[in-house]
Structures are given as structure tokens and as C-alpha cells.
Design a protein around this motif. Structure first.
Motif, mmCIF file in Angstrom:
data_model
loop_
_atom_site.group_PDB
_atom_site.id
_atom_site.type_symbol
_atom_site.label_atom_id
_atom_site.label_comp_id
_atom_site.label_asym_id
_atom_site.label_seq_id
_atom_site.Cartn_x
_atom_site.Cartn_y
_atom_site.Cartn_z
ATOM 1 N N LEU A 126 70.583 84.047 76.235
ATOM 2 C CA LEU A 126 69.330 84.987 75.585
ATOM 3 C C LEU A 126 68.587 83.892 74.823
ATOM 4 C CD1 LEU A 126 71.212 88.171 75.564
ATOM 5 C CD2 LEU A 126 69.877 87.032 77.724
ATOM 6 N N ASP A 127 67.544 83.731 74.577
ATOM 7 C CA ASP A 127 67.448 82.748 73.147
ATOM 8 C C ASP A 127 66.520 84.566 72.704
ATOM 9 O OD1 ASP A 127 66.536 81.353 74.673
ATOM 10 O OD2 ASP A 127 64.367 81.723 75.637
ATOM 11 N N TYR A 128 66.967 84.492 71.204
ATOM 12 C CA TYR A 128 66.885 85.124 69.863
ATOM 13 C C TYR A 128 65.387 84.871 69.743
ATOM 14 C CZ TYR A 128 69.562 82.410 66.841
ATOM 15 O OH TYR A 128 69.901 81.440 66.355
ATOM 16 N N GLU A 129 65.277 86.279 68.696
ATOM 17 C CA GLU A 129 64.443 85.978 67.317
ATOM 18 C C GLU A 129 64.487 87.079 66.653
ATOM 19 O OE1 GLU A 129 60.833 84.596 67.182
ATOM 20 O OE2 GLU A 129 59.964 83.997 68.770
ATOM 21 N N SER A 130 64.056 86.159 65.181
ATOM 22 C CA SER A 130 65.534 87.258 64.270
ATOM 23 C C SER A 130 63.988 87.901 62.663
ATOM 24 C CB SER A 130 66.180 86.763 63.830
ATOM 25 O OG SER A 130 67.366 87.644 63.185
ATOM 26 N N MET A 131 63.909 88.590 62.426
ATOM 27 C CA MET A 131 63.123 88.548 61.815
ATOM 28 C C MET A 131 63.290 89.616 60.136
ATOM 29 S SD MET A 131 59.755 90.490 62.906
ATOM 30 C CE MET A 131 59.820 92.393 62.993
ATOM 31 N N ASP A 132 63.419 89.042 58.952
ATOM 32 C CA ASP A 132 63.920 90.177 58.255
ATOM 33 C C ASP A 132 62.810 91.470 57.950
ATOM 34 O OD1 ASP A 132 65.961 89.099 57.497
ATOM 35 O OD2 ASP A 132 65.001 87.914 56.006
ATOM 36 N N LEU A 133 63.326 93.082 57.683
ATOM 37 C CA LEU A 133 62.189 93.734 57.515
ATOM 38 C C LEU A 133 62.260 94.151 55.860
ATOM 39 C CD1 LEU A 133 65.085 95.606 59.888
ATOM 40 C CD2 LEU A 133 62.758 94.308 60.531
ATOM 41 N N GLN A 134 60.329 93.901 56.259
ATOM 42 C CA GLN A 134 60.174 93.836 54.203
ATOM 43 C C GLN A 134 60.174 95.339 54.238
ATOM 44 O OE1 GLN A 134 59.604 91.214 53.138
ATOM 45 N NE2 GLN A 134 60.396 89.769 55.059
ATOM 46 N N ALA A 135 59.943 95.963 54.866
ATOM 47 C CA ALA A 135 59.875 97.637 54.390
ATOM 48 C C ALA A 135 61.189 97.977 54.258
ATOM 49 C CB ALA A 135 59.615 98.752 55.591
ATOM 50 N N ASP A 136 62.317 97.041 54.343
ATOM 51 C CA ASP A 136 63.505 96.999 54.227
ATOM 52 C C ASP A 136 64.465 96.547 54.124
ATOM 53 O OD1 ASP A 136 63.762 100.597 55.139
ATOM 54 O OD2 ASP A 136 63.773 99.355 56.604
ATOM 55 N N PRO A 137 64.498 96.052 52.355
ATOM 56 C CA PRO A 137 65.128 94.493 52.130
ATOM 57 C C PRO A 137 66.516 94.645 52.800
ATOM 58 C CG PRO A 137 63.616 95.522 50.714
ATOM 59 C CD PRO A 137 63.594 96.413 51.815
ATOM 60 N N GLY A 138 67.307 93.706 53.136
ATOM 61 C CA GLY A 138 69.066 93.270 53.550
ATOM 62 C C GLY A 138 69.050 93.831 54.709
ATOM 63 N N LEU A 139 67.879 94.609 55.633
ATOM 64 C CA LEU A 139 67.776 94.138 57.376
ATOM 65 C C LEU A 139 67.454 93.342 58.066
ATOM 66 C CD1 LEU A 139 67.049 97.840 57.406
ATOM 67 C CD2 LEU A 139 70.189 96.901 57.257
ATOM 68 N N ASN A 140 67.785 93.068 58.837
ATOM 69 C CA ASN A 140 67.337 92.537 59.840
ATOM 70 C C ASN A 140 67.566 93.425 61.192
ATOM 71 O OD1 ASN A 140 67.955 89.631 62.384
ATOM 72 N ND2 ASN A 140 67.144 88.719 59.950
ATOM 73 N N LEU A 141 65.851 92.167 61.598
ATOM 74 C CA LEU A 141 65.706 93.321 63.730
ATOM 75 C C LEU A 141 65.892 91.181 64.317
ATOM 76 C CD1 LEU A 141 64.958 94.337 65.857
ATOM 77 C CD2 LEU A 141 62.420 94.027 65.031
ATOM 78 N N THR A 142 66.903 91.235 64.969
ATOM 79 C CA THR A 142 66.831 90.425 66.166
ATOM 80 C C THR A 142 66.825 90.689 68.225
ATOM 81 O OG1 THR A 142 68.431 89.281 64.829
ATOM 82 C CG2 THR A 142 68.423 89.007 67.157
ATOM 83 N N VAL A 143 66.112 90.636 68.369
ATOM 84 C CA VAL A 143 65.934 91.011 69.716
ATOM 85 C C VAL A 143 66.094 89.311 71.127
ATOM 86 C CG1 VAL A 143 64.031 91.382 71.368
ATOM 87 C CG2 VAL A 143 63.178 92.338 68.736
ATOM 88 N N TYR A 144 66.826 89.951 71.561
ATOM 89 C CA TYR A 144 67.077 89.040 72.635
ATOM 90 C C TYR A 144 66.322 88.927 74.340
ATOM 91 C CZ TYR A 144 71.238 88.740 69.784
ATOM 92 O OH TYR A 144 72.118 88.709 68.840
ATOM 93 N N THR A 145 66.112 87.218 74.802
ATOM 94 C CA THR A 145 65.337 87.811 75.553
ATOM 95 C C THR A 145 66.233 86.618 76.899
ATOM 96 O OG1 THR A 145 63.250 85.510 75.203
ATOM 97 C CG2 THR A 145 62.859 88.885 74.864
ATOM 98 N N ALA A 146 65.517 86.841 77.858
ATOM 99 C CA ALA A 146 66.382 85.950 79.236
ATOM 100 C C ALA A 146 65.512 84.883 80.097
ATOM 101 C CB ALA A 146 66.939 86.251 80.505
ATOM 102 N N ALA A 147 65.113 84.437 80.165
ATOM 103 C CA ALA A 147 63.690 83.259 80.487
ATOM 104 C C ALA A 147 63.915 84.397 82.786
ATOM 105 C CB ALA A 147 64.815 82.053 81.390
#
Length: 183
Positions: free
Chosen positions: A127-148
Motif C-alpha cells: 500500500l502507498d501511504y500519505e501522512s500528515m500532521d493534524l494542525q487543529a490537534d497538535p501531536g496527532l497524525n493522519l495516515t491514509v493507505y491506498t492500493a494501485a
């Protein structure tokens, strides 16, 4: 709503929220020893203390290195965080693999890439993933996985979605709300 596996984690590697597909993908982390099942799981604790760990991560050494480097990065940000230092102490005393990696002092931030998992219910998922820090909730990170598209992993995610629908609803968190907050 996100129609892909999605998790939110903190710097300690606790999965604090997940959509249904994210929870199904990380099911071994939620159901392993030491997890506060059914609501949270800790990736680092699973990575180093659970006997199922080498089967879940196809490249266990790389995954272990990344986990420790992320914890070391967080320790630099939050050196007095008791929960974090307690986790590091637990892992250091219970895992030679963790202790050796921790001594290397590697740090890492990663926001995109590819990971391969071996899920016990659906097999191998790359799976490919993209991850980003949540600006409204410092210290939390959202990661989303996708498949080709049209890949074996894409088919695996569809199978995982079917499998997730069979899980006990009591073990399922509410879906992650990805809509903007109301003013």
C-alpha cells in the motif's frame, strides 16, 4: 468519509482513531497482548512485544527501524512526556531489538511512501501511504493507505472491507470524521 484505510496516531504510536477499514487493517495491533482493546492499539508495543509482529510486517527490520526513529523524534519534541518515557522504558527493558535500535539515536519523519503488510485475514497488501500532521490537534497524525488500481492489493483491500463488515460491532470504533468542524 474516507474510503481507504485511515488511522490517526499520536507520537507514542498509539492509534487513537481509525475508520472501519483502518481498524481492520491494523487488527493485529488492536488485538495483541498489551493493547487496550477494543479502542486503541500501540504500534510500537506491537512491533516489539507481540509474537505476531514478524508475520504482519513484511520487512520487519525496516518497520522496526522506522518505529524507533519516530519514537526518538517524538522524544526530542516531548522529552518530559511521562507516557512516552514509560513506553520507552517498557520497550527497553523487555525487547533487545528495541534497545539496540534505540541506542542508534536515529530520528525520522516520513509523510509518504509504500509499505507491505501481511494481514492474517487477506494476505499480502502493498500500500502507498500519505501522512500528515493534524494542525487543529497538535501531536496527532493522519495516515491514509491506498492500493494501485487493478492490483492484487486493491483486491485485498476489497476483501478486507468485506472481512471488516463481519467483525463484532462492539470492537468497531466510530468512523473517523473527516468533515471540517462546524463553526
Amino acid at each position: 468519509m474516507i474510503d481507504a484505510p485511515a488511522i490517526i496516531r499520536n507520537g507514542r504510536m498509539d492509534i487513537t482513531a481509525a475508520n472501519r477499514l483502518g481498524r481492520a487493517m491494523y487488527w493485529p495491533v488492536f488485538s495483541g497482548p498489551g493493547s487496550a482493546r477494543p479502542r486503541t492499539g500501540n504500534i510500537a508495543r506491537f512491533q516489539f512485544l507481540d509474537p505476531a509482529r514478524p508475520d504482519f510486517f513484511s520487512d520487519w527490520d525496516l518497520a522496526a527501524d522506522v518505529t524507533v526513529a519516530l519514537l526518538r523524534t517524538e522524544a526530542g519534541r516531548e522529552p518530559y512526556n511521562k507516557d512516552l518515557t514509560d513506553l520507552i522504558g517498557e520497550l527497553s527493558t523487555r525487547s533487545d531489538d528495541f534497545r539496540t535500535r534505540w541506542a542508534r539515536h536515529n530520528v525520522r519523519l516520513h509523510h509518504a511512501g509504500s509499505k507491505t503488510f501481511h494481514h492474517p485475514a487477506v494476505g499480502e497488501l502493498t500500500l502507498d501511504y500519505e501522512s500528515m500532521d493534524l494542525q487543529a490537534d497538535p501531536g496527532l497524525n493522519l495516515t491514509v493507505y491506498t492500493a494501485a488500481p487493478d492490483s492484487a492489493s486493491h483486491d485485498g483491500l476489497r476483501l478486507l472491507a468485506s472481512w471488516a463488515a463481519t467483525l463484532d460491532p462492539a470492537d468497531q470504533p466510530q468512523d473517523v470524521d473527516t468533515s471540517p468542524p462546524h463553526s
